[in-house]
Design an enzyme around this catalytic site. Sequence first.
Site, PDB file in Angstrom:
ATOM      1  N   CYS A 113      12.289 -13.438   1.098  1.00 50.60           N
ATOM      2  CA  CYS A 113      11.768 -14.021  -0.147  1.00 50.60           C
ATOM      3  C   CYS A 113      12.883 -14.683  -0.957  1.00 50.60           C
ATOM      4  O   CYS A 113      12.618 -15.516  -1.822  1.00 50.60           O
ATOM      5  CB  CYS A 113      11.022 -12.970  -0.972  1.00 50.60           C
ATOM      6  SG  CYS A 113      12.006 -11.527  -1.429  1.00 50.60           S
ATOM      7  N   GLY A 143       1.555  -2.529   5.279  1.00 49.86           N
ATOM      8  CA  GLY A 143       2.237  -3.658   5.898  1.00 49.86           C
ATOM      9  C   GLY A 143       1.287  -4.811   6.091  1.00 49.86           C
ATOM     10  O   GLY A 143       0.165  -4.801   5.579  1.00 49.86           O
ATOM     11  N   CYS A 167       0.847  -1.180   0.000  1.00 42.99           N
ATOM     12  CA  CYS A 167       0.000   0.000   0.000  1.00 42.99           C
ATOM     13  C   CYS A 167       0.884   1.233   0.000  1.00 42.99           C
ATOM     14  O   CYS A 167       2.089   1.142   0.232  1.00 42.99           O
ATOM     15  CB  CYS A 167      -0.864   0.050   1.256  1.00 42.99           C
ATOM     16  SG  CYS A 167      -1.976  -1.342   1.413  1.00 42.99           S
ATOM     17  N   GLY A 214      -0.548   0.778  -5.101  1.00 47.27           N
ATOM     18  CA  GLY A 214      -1.850   0.160  -4.898  1.00 47.27           C
ATOM     19  C   GLY A 214      -2.893   0.796  -5.786  1.00 47.27           C
ATOM     20  O   GLY A 214      -2.956   2.021  -5.866  1.00 47.27           O
TER      21      GLY A 214
END
Length: 459
Positions: free
Chosen positions: A438, A104, A2, A30
């Site tokens: 990741c 978040g 966001c 977003g």
Amino acid sequence: MCGIVGVYSDDDSLTSRIAYYALFSLQHRGQESAGISVSGEEVRVYKGMGLVNEVFDDKILSRLRGTSAIGHVRYSTTGESKLENAQPLFVKSKSGTISVAHNGNLVNYKDLRKNLESDGRVFLTESDTEVIAHLLSSFLLNNDVEEALALLTERLCGSFSLALLLNKKLVGYRDPLGFKPLCVGRIENGYVIASESCAIDSVGGELIRDVKPGEAVIIEGGELRFERIGEAEQKAICVFEYIYFARPDSIIDGRSVYSVRFDIGRTLARESPVDVDIISPVPDSGTTSSIGYAFESGIPYIEALIKNRYVGRTFIMPGQKSRELSVQLKMNALKENVRNRRVLLIDDSIVRGTTSRRIVDLVRKAGAKEVHFRVGSPPIISPCYFGIDMSTREELIASSKTVEDIRKTINADSLSYLSLKGLIESVKIEEGDLCLACLTSDYPVEVPGEICLRCSARA
Ligand code: 5GP
Ligand code: MG
């Protein structure tokens, strides 16, 4: 993912407009919904589904009058894409009025919500942000803002950069691990808080500095002060902001996103050279690293693909189906540039592999003799629990396939990824202060079902 903003302006007719333009420049963060909450004589909130310029018009903005405002653009990670999950969230309680804009994802959202529901609290949304509003309204009953934020920090696990309107106070707060960016700037007669510095630039402001992890910026009666709330030994700054997510004209934690991506390209050229005739980005996300690769290698930068500027939102919409459909709408190959040439395509990342496969095919069909592929990040092997939309291992092509298997799948003549070491050198932030989960599966906080290597425990 966001984007959030906060605005204080002495001129109460300008505040919501500044928030609107700041949000507009964070649109890449977003596209599902947008909203603004303004504190004037009373608090007003307006939000809707769609892009910033679809949700707001002049009439709406002129009704949102007040000296302080916060705003939000949403790309959902927790909770469906629908209006009731749009932000800012607004609640009125004994401790006053509270508006929350959150970037978040809370890892312990379900537990927090269950506990609050056992206390009889009612929830109106599926968004993890609502627990923040509930907890704040409790903590603000008997505490000042700094104490309330400290108590909040003890309870939340995960990533949270926040823009808050607490009665008349405008507050920006960044979690102690600093996952998501947040910065603050000066404008004429006021201040702007924003996820990225490009938002401050776009309203003619001047960046003061990043809000540090664990720090709050509080703007009250036109006065700004920084307060240290929480501290963590090591930070967990999201590396994917630099790789893909943030705008290249932003400065995050003192590092220009553009120069990180340029250095990524240069490093990639040194690590994985290839004998080709032209270098082309996969637009737009591969552009800056391709320029860096061309600069380092001396091979000409010539575009193989042109992107339609107006399809952004259809592509970024969640869900595999819409992603697949939109590739051919989004890109077209330049036959003149690629015919009978050996082409190197560079992209910032391969997530699911579907787009990359289609793009390689597109360039081949346009007549390229060879199509090589370089990626400006290491393989993405693990899901993100902190707000980036790569939520399951199964959808990540590199979680189960080797680089050679991926090369075959995307049908490239050669494929190489940037090394982790090369990435960290390009970002120029201490490895221990980055969230690389990741890429490494090393989660900086305990995530249910995942192993936290920093504390060697399975939560
Ligand atoms: P793939 O080949 O994995 O299907 O697509 C790779 C492309 O997806 C890259 O160009 C990368 O910039 C882009 N990408 C990475 N993460 C995201 C995301 O969260 N949303 C969207 N829309 N694109 C992404
Ligand atoms: Mg891309």
